[in-house]
Design an enzyme around this catalytic site. Structure first.
Site, PDB file in Angstrom:
ATOM      1  N   SER A  44      51.438  24.880  29.043  1.00  0.00           N
ATOM      2  CA  SER A  44      52.117  26.173  29.155  1.00  0.00           C
ATOM      3  C   SER A  44      52.244  26.565  30.623  1.00  0.00           C
ATOM      4  CB  SER A  44      51.337  27.228  28.371  1.00  0.00           C
ATOM      5  OG  SER A  44      49.975  27.205  28.762  1.00  0.00           O
TER       6      SER A  44
ATOM      7  N   GLU B 122      52.627  29.941  33.469  1.00  0.00           N
ATOM      8  CA  GLU B 122      52.473  31.384  33.694  1.00  0.00           C
ATOM      9  C   GLU B 122      53.444  31.886  34.769  1.00  0.00           C
ATOM     10  OE1 GLU B 122      48.468  32.901  33.626  1.00  0.00           O
ATOM     11  OE2 GLU B 122      48.884  34.133  35.388  1.00  0.00           O
TER      12      GLU B 122
ATOM     13  N   HIS C  51      47.432  24.843  31.635  1.00  0.00           N
ATOM     14  CA  HIS C  51      48.220  26.077  31.798  1.00  0.00           C
ATOM     15  C   HIS C  51      48.523  26.195  33.288  1.00  0.00           C
ATOM     16  CE1 HIS C  51      49.459  30.240  30.907  1.00  0.00           C
ATOM     17  NE2 HIS C  51      48.789  30.615  31.981  1.00  0.00           N
TER      18      HIS C  51
HETATM   19  P1  FAD Z   1      36.085  40.542  30.435  1.00  0.00           P
HETATM   20  O1  FAD Z   1      36.046  39.388  29.534  1.00  0.00           O
HETATM   21  O2  FAD Z   1      35.996  41.904  29.844  1.00  0.00           O
HETATM   22  O3  FAD Z   1      34.921  40.333  31.512  1.00  0.00           O
HETATM   23  C1  FAD Z   1      34.885  41.104  32.712  1.00  0.00           C
HETATM   24  C2  FAD Z   1      33.465  41.136  33.277  1.00  0.00           C
HETATM   25  O4  FAD Z   1      32.659  41.957  32.442  1.00  0.00           O
HETATM   26  C3  FAD Z   1      32.764  39.769  33.326  1.00  0.00           C
HETATM   27  O5  FAD Z   1      31.965  39.755  34.494  1.00  0.00           O
HETATM   28  C4  FAD Z   1      31.891  39.768  32.080  1.00  0.00           C
HETATM   29  O6  FAD Z   1      30.732  38.954  32.245  1.00  0.00           O
HETATM   30  C5  FAD Z   1      31.528  41.244  31.963  1.00  0.00           C
HETATM   31  N1  FAD Z   1      31.310  41.699  30.593  1.00  0.00           N
HETATM   32  C6  FAD Z   1      32.052  41.419  29.497  1.00  0.00           C
HETATM   33  N2  FAD Z   1      31.566  42.040  28.406  1.00  0.00           N
HETATM   34  C7  FAD Z   1      30.488  42.771  28.834  1.00  0.00           C
HETATM   35  C8  FAD Z   1      29.557  43.646  28.180  1.00  0.00           C
HETATM   36  N3  FAD Z   1      29.631  43.888  26.869  1.00  0.00           N
HETATM   37  N4  FAD Z   1      28.586  44.230  28.932  1.00  0.00           N
HETATM   38  C9  FAD Z   1      28.506  43.986  30.276  1.00  0.00           C
HETATM   39  N5  FAD Z   1      29.354  43.149  30.939  1.00  0.00           N
HETATM   40  C10 FAD Z   1      30.334  42.564  30.225  1.00  0.00           C
HETATM   41  N6  FAD Z   1      44.534  40.428  35.370  1.00  0.00           N
HETATM   42  C11 FAD Z   1      45.530  41.338  35.196  1.00  0.00           C
HETATM   43  O7  FAD Z   1      45.383  42.507  35.614  1.00  0.00           O
HETATM   44  N7  FAD Z   1      46.716  40.998  34.587  1.00  0.00           N
HETATM   45  C12 FAD Z   1      46.939  39.762  34.085  1.00  0.00           C
HETATM   46  O8  FAD Z   1      48.013  39.490  33.539  1.00  0.00           O
HETATM   47  C13 FAD Z   1      45.894  38.778  34.226  1.00  0.00           C
HETATM   48  N8  FAD Z   1      46.042  37.528  33.718  1.00  0.00           N
HETATM   49  C14 FAD Z   1      44.983  36.646  33.774  1.00  0.00           C
HETATM   50  C15 FAD Z   1      45.109  35.397  33.152  1.00  0.00           C
HETATM   51  C16 FAD Z   1      44.058  34.483  33.173  1.00  0.00           C
HETATM   52  C17 FAD Z   1      44.218  33.155  32.461  1.00  0.00           C
HETATM   53  C18 FAD Z   1      42.852  34.803  33.865  1.00  0.00           C
HETATM   54  C19 FAD Z   1      41.729  33.803  33.943  1.00  0.00           C
HETATM   55  C20 FAD Z   1      42.725  36.044  34.489  1.00  0.00           C
HETATM   56  C21 FAD Z   1      43.764  36.979  34.440  1.00  0.00           C
HETATM   57  N9  FAD Z   1      43.663  38.244  35.019  1.00  0.00           N
HETATM   58  C22 FAD Z   1      44.688  39.170  34.885  1.00  0.00           C
HETATM   59  C23 FAD Z   1      42.463  38.608  35.780  1.00  0.00           C
HETATM   60  C24 FAD Z   1      41.417  39.322  34.901  1.00  0.00           C
HETATM   61  O9  FAD Z   1      41.955  40.505  34.354  1.00  0.00           O
HETATM   62  C25 FAD Z   1      40.211  39.642  35.792  1.00  0.00           C
HETATM   63  O10 FAD Z   1      39.540  38.444  36.113  1.00  0.00           O
HETATM   64  C26 FAD Z   1      39.253  40.686  35.261  1.00  0.00           C
HETATM   65  O11 FAD Z   1      38.328  40.989  36.299  1.00  0.00           O
HETATM   66  C27 FAD Z   1      38.442  40.257  34.047  1.00  0.00           C
HETATM   67  O12 FAD Z   1      39.204  40.203  32.914  1.00  0.00           O
HETATM   68  P2  FAD Z   1      38.595  39.549  31.574  1.00  0.00           P
HETATM   69  O13 FAD Z   1      39.623  39.728  30.540  1.00  0.00           O
HETATM   70  O14 FAD Z   1      38.079  38.204  31.849  1.00  0.00           O
HETATM   71  O15 FAD Z   1      37.376  40.582  31.336  1.00  0.00           O
END
Ligand code: FAD
Length: 287
Positions: free
Chosen positions: A12, A14, A264
């Site tokens: 895929s 991005e 990806h």
């Molecule tokens: P989460 O999975 O929520 O994790 C974030 C942090 O919180 C981690 O350190 C985790 O260990 C911690 N955590 C999770 N759950 C808990 C809990 N219950 N208690 C305490 N700590 C917890 N960003 C954008 O803004 N837009 C995009 O389109 C975008 N696309 C992306 C695509 C990919 C493939 C990747 C890898 C990243 C992308 N990002 C994007 C970046 C991403 O949003 C950031 O890395 C963000 O800081 C974390 O998002 P996450 O969804 O991994 O968060």
């Protein structure tokens, strides 16, 4: 790598939504070229707090209008449930069936903004499942070199598992240049019973300054030997591209041979680096 070999590999690409009409026109050309090699789908990034919302919609609308399989990213931080729901309804009604569900990071300079109703991506995944059942297949983010805010690797893995238990079907990784980090992460996932496909995110190397900036922000390491070689090329863009291509090609080969369930590509809206890799790897093409 038994956990990652149970389905046909998915390749895929991005994109990010361009800021200008001119950028959009250039992007359409890049999409048409990349689409000729037949990626499974294009994903489109989304700015947390809705900062690129309209531009993401515009790019998604164009892709859907072309009949191209599209996976919008949706970042939940700074959003209310009602906002997220209306976006999901829009996507469902457009026929979209795959999403990349993220927490996101609030854009700098927003003074923090309003924090919204979601704290973590796992909460977004649960919300999507509770409101939309199995309408969407959901990808989440994974970090083979660990998320920069993660207290420790074990915790990060535990929270990754929460996202999977909340209903994620697959994951896409942050980019990396050290295949061992990926394979080590897959092994750790297997040990804790996580067996969804985890597709490596691949960042082509074309511009050292830009790559160094992204890597500092995202915690993705550029190994010293690669950094030193890239620095050594100075402004010689052609040598950077040639060396970058070889490094990333070798990484992709290693990942595929090791059983990665696809790749990806972070295209940065450029068709050439992705197509060069696609062809050199002999990835599937239509017809
Ligand atoms: P989460 O999975 O929520 O994790 C974030 C942090 O919180 C981690 O350190 C985790 O260990 C911690 N955590 C999770 N759950 C808990 C809990 N219950 N208690 C305490 N700590 C917890 N960003 C954008 O803004 N837009 C995009 O389109 C975008 N696309 C992306 C695509 C990919 C493939 C990747 C890898 C990243 C992308 N990002 C994007 C970046 C991403 O949003 C950031 O890395 C963000 O800081 C974390 O998002 P996450 O969804 O991994 O968060």
């Amino acid at each position: 790598m038994s956990s990652t070999t149970h389905q046909t590999p998915v390749y895929s690409v991005e994109l990010f939504p361009p800021k200008t009409a001119q950028g959009m026109e250039k992007l359409k050309g890049a999409i048409e070229r990349i689409n000729s090699v037949g990626p499974e789908y294009f994903s489109v990034t989304y700015g947390a707090g809705g900062s690129t919302r309209e531009r993401t919609f515009e790019t998604i609308d164009w892709l859907c209008g072309q009949g191209i399989d599209t996976a919008p990213h949706l970042a939940c931080i700074g959003s209310t449930r009602a906002e997220v729901k209306s976006i999901l309804e829009r996507y469902r009604d457009q026929g979209i069936r795959r999403l990349v569900a993220l927490r996101g990071d609030m854009p700098s300079g927003t003074g923090g903004g309003h924090s919204g109703e979601f704290r973590y991506a796992s909460e977004l995944v649960s919300y999507i499942r509770s409101q939309f059942g199995d309408v969407f297949s959901i990808e989440v983010a994974a970090y083979p070199e660990y998320h920069p805010q993660a207290g420790n690797p074990a915790r990060d893995l535990e929270y990754f598992k929460h996202k999977v238990e909340a209903g994620a079907d697959g994951a896409i990784t942050q980019y990396f240049y050290n295949a061992d980090a990926y394979f080590g992460f897959i092994e750790s996932c297997c040990r804790v019973g996580v067996d969804i496909p985890i597709v490596p995110g691949i960042m082509p190397i074309t511009n050292f300054t830009q790559l160094a900036r992204f890597s500092d922000a995202s915690g993705a390491e550029i190994p010293r030997w690669i950094r030193r070689r890239l620095e050594g090329y100075g402004d010689d863009a052609e040598s950077i591209r040639a060396f970058g291509h070889e490094v990333v090609l070798t990484l992709c080969r290693h990942l595929i041979e090791g059983g990665a369930p696809g790749l990806h590509f972070y295209s940065m809206n450029q068709s050439d680096p992705v197509m060069r890799l696609w062809e050199a790897l002999g990835l599937p093409q239509p017809g």
